[in-house]
Design a protein around this motif. Sequence first.
Motif, PDB file in Angstrom:
ATOM      1  N   TYR A  77     -32.746 -11.392   8.560  1.00 52.88           N
ATOM      2  CA  TYR A  77     -32.973 -12.010   9.949  1.00 52.88           C
ATOM      3  C   TYR A  77     -34.248 -13.137   9.678  1.00 52.88           C
ATOM      4  CZ  TYR A  77     -31.490  -7.714  10.864  1.00 52.88           C
ATOM      5  OH  TYR A  77     -30.663  -6.249  11.678  1.00 52.88           O
ATOM      6  N   PHE A  94     -29.221  -0.499  12.777  1.00 51.97           N
ATOM      7  CA  PHE A  94     -29.179  -1.348  12.165  1.00 51.97           C
ATOM      8  C   PHE A  94     -29.499  -1.730  11.144  1.00 51.97           C
ATOM      9  CE2 PHE A  94     -31.372  -2.950  15.993  1.00 51.97           C
ATOM     10  CZ  PHE A  94     -31.701  -4.667  16.015  1.00 51.97           C
ATOM     11  N   HIS A  95     -29.808  -0.647  10.141  1.00 49.82           N
ATOM     12  CA  HIS A  95     -29.610  -0.369   8.765  1.00 49.82           C
ATOM     13  C   HIS A  95     -27.597  -0.341   8.543  1.00 49.82           C
ATOM     14  CE1 HIS A  95     -30.000   2.384   4.918  1.00 49.82           C
ATOM     15  NE2 HIS A  95     -28.778   3.144   5.690  1.00 49.82           N
ATOM     16  N   GLY A 124     -30.007  -3.305   6.806  1.00 45.99           N
ATOM     17  CA  GLY A 124     -31.548  -3.893   7.434  1.00 45.99           C
ATOM     18  C   GLY A 124     -32.020  -2.407   6.550  1.00 45.99           C
ATOM     19  N   GLN A 131     -37.308  -3.900   7.624  1.00 47.25           N
ATOM     20  CA  GLN A 131     -37.247  -5.640   8.796  1.00 47.25           C
ATOM     21  C   GLN A 131     -37.290  -4.467   9.604  1.00 47.25           C
ATOM     22  OE1 GLN A 131     -33.801  -5.962   6.180  1.00 47.25           O
ATOM     23  NE2 GLN A 131     -33.951  -8.328   6.108  1.00 47.25           N
TER      24      GLN A 131
END
Length: 67
Positions: free
Chosen positions: A3, A25-26, A30, A49
């Motif tokens: 990111y 997102f994981h 992330g 993040q």
Amino acid sequence: MSYLGASIGILADDLTGASDTALSFHKLGGLASVVLALEGPQPAPQQAQIWSLNTQSRNLSAEQAVT
């Protein structure tokens, strides 16, 4: 997943939304944390993040939710 060194903040109206979004997102690689509430104990500092905040606002009126 990069990111560009930025953090991402997610505002969710309930715990399910906060968790589901952080998990998405994981799954992309992330490091995500879910913050259960603004008051009380917070997650241990880490290199997350993505921060997903449960605002607990689902059952509030629009006026209450934005204050």
